[in-house]
Design a protein around this motif. Structure first.
Motif, PDB file in Angstrom:
ATOM      1  N   LYS A  93      59.576  15.904  46.061  1.00 16.16           N
ATOM      2  CA  LYS A  93      59.856  17.255  45.673  1.00 16.16           C
ATOM      3  C   LYS A  93      60.451  17.857  46.847  1.00 16.16           C
ATOM      4  N   ILE A  94      59.932  18.161  47.581  1.00 15.75           N
ATOM      5  CA  ILE A  94      60.217  18.884  48.874  1.00 15.75           C
ATOM      6  C   ILE A  94      61.536  18.497  49.467  1.00 15.75           C
ATOM      7  N   GLN A  95      61.304  17.084  49.752  1.00 17.30           N
ATOM      8  CA  GLN A  95      62.330  16.271  50.503  1.00 17.30           C
ATOM      9  C   GLN A  95      63.872  16.389  49.779  1.00 17.30           C
ATOM     10  N   SER A  96      63.636  16.398  48.513  1.00 26.64           N
ATOM     11  CA  SER A  96      64.902  16.530  47.785  1.00 26.64           C
ATOM     12  C   SER A  96      65.717  17.721  47.625  1.00 26.64           C
ATOM     13  N   LYS A  97      65.141  18.743  48.360  1.00 22.88           N
ATOM     14  CA  LYS A  97      65.765  19.932  48.146  1.00 22.88           C
ATOM     15  C   LYS A  97      66.131  20.425  49.839  1.00 22.88           C
ATOM     16  N   LEU A  98      65.678  19.445  50.522  1.00 22.28           N
ATOM     17  CA  LEU A  98      66.010  19.825  52.294  1.00 22.28           C
ATOM     18  C   LEU A  98      67.066  18.578  52.587  1.00 22.28           C
ATOM     19  N   SER A  99      68.113  19.233  53.757  1.00 22.09           N
ATOM     20  CA  SER A  99      68.785  18.276  54.208  1.00 22.09           C
ATOM     21  C   SER A  99      68.341  17.544  55.296  1.00 22.09           C
ATOM     22  N   PHE A 100      67.506  18.011  56.047  1.00 22.54           N
ATOM     23  CA  PHE A 100      66.791  17.376  57.119  1.00 22.54           C
ATOM     24  C   PHE A 100      65.704  16.454  56.798  1.00 22.54           C
ATOM     25  N   PRO A 101      65.465  15.443  57.359  1.00 20.96           N
ATOM     26  CA  PRO A 101      64.353  14.094  57.006  1.00 20.96           C
ATOM     27  C   PRO A 101      62.956  14.943  57.286  1.00 20.96           C
ATOM     28  N   ILE A 102      61.954  14.622  56.489  1.00 18.41           N
ATOM     29  CA  ILE A 102      60.659  14.876  56.912  1.00 18.41           C
ATOM     30  C   ILE A 102      59.907  13.864  57.134  1.00 18.41           C
ATOM     31  N   LEU A 103      59.265  13.514  58.109  1.00 14.74           N
ATOM     32  CA  LEU A 103      58.446  12.310  58.457  1.00 14.74           C
ATOM     33  C   LEU A 103      57.411  12.415  57.797  1.00 14.74           C
TER      34      LEU A 103
END
Length: 229
Positions: A93-103
């Motif tokens: 859910k967090i990743q879907s809202k952000l443009s940079f990748p989360i490792l």
């Protein structure tokens, strides 16, 4: 060299966030200040408790996590990470809202175990009750037997070590929290665990490799090495 900008969605907790930053520094191949990565940290300690949210007794942390990530996004980070294993329940859910990748720390732990401990069949996990309830470790560590403490040990040792009056969240990293975690670790080893995972970032502020007689994996150390490659 080392030109990417690393962002830390932090504050969960503040000391665990600082500990991850130190791990990133130590994992970086650097001979002078300028060889290090630029690291931007938003240590947002106001993010609602992740365990309470998962257990259905507290506010969801997703909006606050996304807001924190957006702060990093505006500052131009290239890759992000979260020094909280329980928060990884919400990572999609967090990743879907952000443009940079989360490792993803759990993905990196899976790779690390496959590479370094390919023959291990039983893994003991010390984590918050929220993380255990999510089944996160079963999701990522397939083809292994995941062992958790008994319900009593989970409440009276692991959770007490983290959240108790004399616990790690209160700033205590010696004495009672260490004793409780050593006892919980020994229970897992007696159940057949061939290695242990410190499945809550606060645990490694207290529990060290020499406190147990099987390998002890720190997901944040694995994450730090992966993000600095």
């Amino acid at each position: 060299m080392n030109n990417k900008v690393i962002g830390i969605i932090g504050g969960m907790g503040p000391e665990a966030t600082a500990d991850l930053y130190m791990k990133i520094i130590k994992a970086t191949d650097a001979r002078k200040d300028q060889d290090h990565f630029r690291v931007i940290i938003d240590s947002n300690a106001k993010i609602p408790d992740r365990t309470e949210a998962i257990l259905g007794i507290g506010e969801s942390p997703v909006n606050a996590l996304v807001e924190t990530g957006k702060n990093l996004e505006m500052l131009g980070v290239d890759v992000g990470c979260i020094p909280c294993i329980t928060s990884h329940y919400f990572i999609d859910k967090i990743q879907s809202k952000l443009s940079f990748p989360i490792l993803n720390a759990l993905e990196e732990v899976k790779k690390y175990i496959s590479l370094c401990y390919p023959d291990v069949e039983k893994i003991g996990v010390l984590a918050t009750s929220g993380t255990i309830k999510t089944g996160l470790f079963e999701k990522y560590l397939t083809n292994t037997d995941i062992i958790y403490p008994s319900a009593e040990t989970q409440d009276e040792m692991v959770m007490k070590a983290i959240y108790g009056a004399n616990g790690i969240k209160s700033g205590n990293t010696e004495g009672e929290p260490l004793d409780l975690l050593k006892r919980a670790s020994n229970e897992l080893i007696n159940k057949g665990a061939e290695l242990l995972i410190a499945g809550c970032t606060e645990l490694r502020l207290v529990l060290r490799d020499y406190h147990v007689n099987v390998p002890l994996i720190d997901p944040m150390e694995v994450l730090a090495k992966a993000i600095t490659k």
